[in-house]
Design an enzyme around this catalytic site. Structure first.
Site, PDB file in Angstrom:
ATOM      1  N   TRP A   1       1.104  -1.470   0.353  1.00 24.90           N
ATOM      2  CA  TRP A   1       0.131  -0.012   0.082  1.00 24.90           C
ATOM      3  C   TRP A   1       0.900   0.907   0.418  1.00 24.90           C
ATOM      4  O   TRP A   1       0.320   2.253  -0.100  1.00 24.90           O
ATOM      5  CB  TRP A   1      -0.995   0.295   1.171  1.00 24.90           C
ATOM      6  CG  TRP A   1      -0.012   0.539   2.639  1.00 24.90           C
ATOM      7  CD1 TRP A   1       0.394  -0.450   3.124  1.00 24.90           C
ATOM      8  CD2 TRP A   1      -0.693   1.685   3.689  1.00 24.90           C
ATOM      9  NE1 TRP A   1       0.869  -0.059   4.240  1.00 24.90           N
ATOM     10  CE2 TRP A   1       0.298   1.519   4.560  1.00 24.90           C
ATOM     11  CE3 TRP A   1      -1.987   2.522   3.238  1.00 24.90           C
ATOM     12  CZ2 TRP A   1       0.036   1.991   5.793  1.00 24.90           C
ATOM     13  CZ3 TRP A   1      -1.445   3.258   4.582  1.00 24.90           C
ATOM     14  CH2 TRP A   1      -0.843   3.005   5.387  1.00 24.90           C
ATOM     15  N   ASP A   2       1.972   0.586   0.383  1.00 23.91           N
ATOM     16  CA  ASP A   2       3.170   2.409   0.500  1.00 23.91           C
ATOM     17  C   ASP A   2       3.062   3.071  -0.988  1.00 23.91           C
ATOM     18  O   ASP A   2       3.296   4.385  -0.686  1.00 23.91           O
ATOM     19  CB  ASP A   2       4.722   1.629   0.375  1.00 23.91           C
ATOM     20  CG  ASP A   2       4.763   0.631   1.625  1.00 23.91           C
ATOM     21  OD1 ASP A   2       4.196   0.278   2.179  1.00 23.91           O
ATOM     22  OD2 ASP A   2       5.560   0.969   2.228  1.00 23.91           O
TER      23      ASP A   2
ATOM     24  N   GLU B   1       1.147  -1.535  13.139  1.00 23.98           N
ATOM     25  CA  GLU B   1       1.272  -3.064  13.750  1.00 23.98           C
ATOM     26  C   GLU B   1       1.500  -3.888  14.930  1.00 23.98           C
ATOM     27  O   GLU B   1       1.225  -4.246  15.462  1.00 23.98           O
ATOM     28  CB  GLU B   1       2.087  -3.705  12.452  1.00 23.98           C
ATOM     29  CG  GLU B   1       1.619  -3.075  11.302  1.00 23.98           C
ATOM     30  CD  GLU B   1       2.578  -4.041   9.624  1.00 23.98           C
ATOM     31  OE1 GLU B   1       3.638  -4.099  10.568  1.00 23.98           O
ATOM     32  OE2 GLU B   1       2.113  -3.460   8.542  1.00 23.98           O
TER      33      GLU B   1
ATOM     34  N   LYS C   1       3.377   2.088  16.586  1.00 22.66           N
ATOM     35  CA  LYS C   1       4.476   1.576  15.347  1.00 22.66           C
ATOM     36  C   LYS C   1       4.833   2.898  14.434  1.00 22.66           C
ATOM     37  O   LYS C   1       5.935   3.686  14.131  1.00 22.66           O
ATOM     38  CB  LYS C   1       4.156   0.779  14.666  1.00 22.66           C
ATOM     39  CG  LYS C   1       5.733   0.323  13.613  1.00 22.66           C
ATOM     40  CD  LYS C   1       5.111  -1.075  13.115  1.00 22.66           C
ATOM     41  CE  LYS C   1       5.936  -1.447  11.672  1.00 22.66           C
ATOM     42  NZ  LYS C   1       6.176  -2.753  10.941  1.00 22.66           N
ATOM     43  N   GLN C   2       3.919   3.207  14.066  1.00 23.19           N
ATOM     44  CA  GLN C   2       3.338   4.650  13.052  1.00 23.19           C
ATOM     45  C   GLN C   2       1.840   4.752  12.992  1.00 23.19           C
ATOM     46  O   GLN C   2       1.598   4.660  13.618  1.00 23.19           O
ATOM     47  CB  GLN C   2       3.886   3.545  11.389  1.00 23.19           C
ATOM     48  CG  GLN C   2       2.861   2.385  10.948  1.00 23.19           C
ATOM     49  CD  GLN C   2       3.516   2.027   9.890  1.00 23.19           C
ATOM     50  OE1 GLN C   2       3.211   0.713   9.923  1.00 23.19           O
ATOM     51  NE2 GLN C   2       3.332   2.835   8.526  1.00 23.19           N
TER      52      GLN C   2
HETATM   53  C1  BGC Z   1       5.058  -0.836   8.287  1.00 19.91           C
HETATM   54  C2  BGC Z   1       3.925  -1.212   6.693  1.00 19.91           C
HETATM   55  C3  BGC Z   1       4.621  -1.062   5.329  1.00 19.91           C
HETATM   56  C4  BGC Z   1       5.879  -2.305   4.887  1.00 19.91           C
HETATM   57  C5  BGC Z   1       6.239  -1.941   3.953  1.00 19.91           C
HETATM   58  C6  BGC Z   1       6.089  -2.149   7.695  1.00 19.91           C
HETATM   59  O1  BGC Z   1       6.700  -2.192   8.175  1.00 19.91           O
HETATM   60  O2  BGC Z   1       4.732  -1.489   8.694  1.00 19.91           O
HETATM   61  O3  BGC Z   1       2.649  -0.194   7.259  1.00 19.91           O
HETATM   62  O4  BGC Z   1       4.085  -1.278   3.999  1.00 19.91           O
HETATM   63  O5  BGC Z   1       6.824  -2.224   6.320  1.00 19.91           O
HETATM   64  O6  BGC Z   1       7.138  -0.702   4.297  1.00 19.91           O
END
Ligand code: BGC
Length: 761
Positions: free
Chosen positions: A357-358, A488, A601-602
């Site tokens: 999804w990035d 996550e 985390k984000q």
């Molecule tokens: C992130 C995801 C992301 C993936 C690839 C993961 O660490 O939590 O949101 O899509 O990395 O960049």
């Protein structure tokens, strides 16, 4: 965090050999050209820590899924970007001694990535165990002018001896992926050949049967003159080389030019690969290193013209943004609509498959603003082409009637991620496709995209949400249970606000899209209705009902949005109260401890606020920022950029600047202690957004460009360039926030600067 790389506006510079950081440097100094790329491993042997990695875009292997406990719905395989046949080695033996920097006394060593020219340059002086001292100057690039060509100029000079030298110039397809699930090799040999001056290997991937032909040819020069040296050829399984022997004379440089052609069956008929590779090699040798390099730098000059960002007064920040733009540009050129942007690009194997999804959530704005609209459109069409697979993915999980569930990780549209809490639960990603459409239409004005491709996708995604929500009698609302939000570090939660908000928004957007296509393109609408079996009235009535009755967790006491129903049951602690040795949490804490903690985390709630900023007043944004940011560990590279944009919006300039450095220098300074596995390519687009949308305050509203710029105190000026609806606009922000806006190309345009209209002509 490590700070061993020197600051420079256009270069990344490592001085002195740092064996412990070598794998980090191999990632950071990586080269690519959209078609292929490789980590910055040494040409000569190196017995220290290293990870040889060469990658060819679009060539992957479906590695059989490996999990402890199988769960119904898991994909059969994880599609891996393959470590591809290697062409960069130039193995040196002087007398009976192998040149191996891990075994030499290295007196000086410099590795430079020249971003302006796309060149990897190393210079070192080293003494072999028997006292022979050599100086090496090596240059290499992957041609941006011809994505199938790579070239190396390797100059070696004896400093204190005359001795025989043997140089091995291989093509080696006997390579492995470090992350192979069953220690399996993914390549098998199709063809190999070698004659004096040339070696070629064609290898094919097991199962997917991609063919890649890798050929090399070389030229030697001594004292500036071409020499013919004695050579033998060797063939082994998946391997072909030339071993050249000659005399190395003190003070007289020997130059080895190694040219490579890397061709895949994605672009050539299989039975023509070898012939085409030979023709390409012939062309490369005839052009010579300097000419190939001139062609390559010409393309880079053009790319930089299109997307450079300048920052005056802060070299670290300038280097950071250029590094991000450089890596992003050499990963994805937008020329091939079958390709996409892998989170690690050509810099490492982690994250395997190419598309997350990035791409939609982070990368699209960069390509919208720095490339012709076709490039961003291609990225959307890529997902349109995967719609059938998204419907299959949904079916596998029990959804029906054309519901589309886009994969978390994919190569060809099929899901290949296999952690239940992400594969099944991180469902927000399916709506990233819808949001990208909105972004694209807002920016380009190309609303007809909906008729051509978009609506079919939106109907599928809307049907997914329609089936994924459920009515809660208790709440008298629609709820979404058992999900993972962007954060996550929390799994299987109920009513993740971001997910609920995005789901409801998608239903609304899909409804608007239906109305538009129905009115503006009735014929096409009828086709779509027939193709998708769309029963518009009852389906849209139900969507509306869901939108009007969606549940959103909220804390009236603090007046903040809640990340999920149970968030306030957690112990609320701030990141700054953690001990340094606890960080990064994902390397120091058990998963159980992470999941129960409040640490984020984000960006999650903040991610939603960033996407739908106009739905919230500044006070609400500030309150939520103040609540969530202190709990955020930013252990996803995708996090700091969102924080720059929001911090800029609410006037937290210092924080915006700190987060900017964090996103811009994430890999250069190895903030998250993971750069050795590869660079964070997709978050690099976030760095671009940080500057343009964060500091520059750029937004598109009702088809108009808005700016609301400020300048960090540490900077004298910054400037960026945008392509917008057949115009090219340059914005420069100087000290005191003085803004110069220039229309470099196209018809006059009104933009909104700090709330007031200004005419650009
Ligand atoms: C992130 C995801 C992301 C993936 C690839 C993961 O660490 O939590 O949101 O899509 O990395 O960049």
């Amino acid at each position: 965090m490590k700070q061993y790389l020197k600051h420079h506006e256009w270069q990344i510079i490592e001085e002195g050999l740092n064996p412990h950081y070598n794998k980090i440097s191999e990632s950071v100094f990586s080269l690519g050209n959209g078609r292929m790329g490789q980590r910055a491993t040494f040409e000569e042997d190196y017995s220290g820590e290293t990870h040889q990695g060469s990658y060819v875009a679009g060539v992957y292997y479906p590695d059989k899924t490996r999990v402890g406990w199988w769960k119904n719905g898991y994909p059969e395989y994880f599609a891996k970007v393959l470590n591809a046949p290697s062409w960069i080695e130039i193995r040196i033996k002087i007398g009976d001694q192998v040149l191996d920097l891990a075994k030499c006394n290295v007196e000086s060593f410099t590795r430079v990535l020249d971003m302006k020219q796309g060149l990897l340059h190393r210079v070192f002086t080293a003494t072999l165990p028997d006292g022979k001292k050599v100086r090496v100057d090596s240059k290499r690039f992957c041609s941006m002018a011809d994505g199938e060509i790579g070239a190396i100029r390797y100059e070696i000079t004896a400093q204190n001896f005359d001795a025989p030298i043997s140089i091995t110039l291989p093509v080696d397809a006997d390579v492995v992926n470090k992350d192979s699930n069953y220690d399996e090799k993914f390549w098998e040999e199709v063809h190999k050949e070698a004659e004096v001056g040339q070696a070629l290997v064609t290898a094919q991937t097991k199962k997917t049967l991609f063919h890649v032909c890798t050929g090399i040819q070389y030229v030697l020069e001594q004292n500036g003159k071409r020499i013919e040296a004695k050579a033998t050829v060797n063939l082994r399984e998946k391997y072909a080389d030339n071993v050249v022997t000659t005399e190395l004379k003190q003070g007289s440089p020997l130059v080895i030019y190694k040219y490579a052609a890397i061709l895949s069956s994605e672009n050539h008929p299989k039975d023509k690969l070898v012939a085409h590779a030979k023709a390409k090699l012939k062309e490369a040798v005839a052009a010579g290193f300097d000419q190939l390099f001139a062609n390559h730098t010409r393309v880079w000059a053009h790319k930089w013209e299109e997307c450079d960002i300048t920052i005056e007064g802060d070299v670290a920040a300038q280097q950071g943004i250029r590094f991000n733009i450089f890596q992003l540009t050499q990963t994805y050129t937008g020329e091939d609509e079958r390709l996409n942007i892998g989170p690690k690009g050509f810099t490492g194997e982690k994250y395997g498959g190419s598309t997350y999804w990035d791409t939609e959530a982070y990368c699209l704005p960069f390509f919208l603003s720095t490339a012709e609209p076709k490039v961003a459109r291609n990225l959307l069409v890529y997902r349109y082409k995967h719609l059938g697979k998204a419907i299959e993915n949904a079916k596998k999980l029990g959804f029906k009637d054309g519901a589309a569930f886009y994969p978390f990780v994919t190569m060809n549209g099929e899901e290949c991620h296999n952690e239940w809490e992400i594969t099944f639960e991180e469902i927000h990603r399916t709506s990233a496709m819808a949001y990208a459409m909105r972004d694209y239409i807002d920016y380009t004005g190309d609303k007809d995209y909906l008729a051509e491709y978009g609506l079919e996708v939106l109907i599928g995604i809307a049907r997914f949400w329609n089936q994924r929500v459920n009515w809660s009698d208790e709440k008298s609302k629609f709820v979404i249970l058992g999900v993972t939000g962007p954060n996550e570090y929390e799994n299987n939660v109920n009513n993740n606000w971001y997910t609920n908000y995005l789901g409801a928004w998608t239903l609304r957007f899909a409804t608007q899209a239906v109305e538009f296509v129905k009115t503006a393109h009735p014929k096409r609408y009828a086709e779509i209705v027939a193709k998708t079996n769309f029963n518009d009235k009852p389906e849209m009535d139900r969507w509306k009902h869901i939108v009007e009755n969606m549940y959103y967790p909220y804390d009236p006491k603090r007046k903040v949005i809640l990340q999920q129903d149970g968030f306030l049951d957690k112990e609320i602690i701030r990141v700054k109260d953690l001990k340094a040795e606890d960080r990064p949490l994902n390397q120091k804490w058990s998963w159980d401890r992470i999941l129960r903690s409040c640490f984020i985390k984000q960006a999650d709630v903040l991610q939603g606020i960033y996407l739908f900023e106009d739905d919230f007043d500044t006070e609400t944004i500030r309150r939520n920022f103040d609540f969530y940011e202190p709990m955020t560990v930013h252990e996803s590279s995708l996090s700091p950029c969102v924080h720059v944009i929001l911090a800029s919006k609410i006037g937290y300039k210092e924080q915006a600047y700190e987060f900017y450095l964090r996103t811009a220098r994430l890999d250069l300074d190895d903030y998250n202690n993971d750069t050795e596995e590869g660079c964070h390519i997709t978050s690099m687009a976030g760095t671009w957004m940080s500057l343009v949308k964060g500091f520059g305050g750029m937004r598109v509203r009702n088809g108009q460009l808005h700016f609301n710029p400020f300048i960090p105190d540490q900077w004298k000026s910054y400037s960026f360039r945008l392509e917008f609806r057949d115009r090219v606009i340059k914005v420069k922000v100087g000290s005191g926030g003085k803004v110069e806006t220039k229309l470099e190309h196209g018809d006059p345009l009104e933009v909104i600067m700090n709330g007031s209209p200004i005419q650009l002509s």
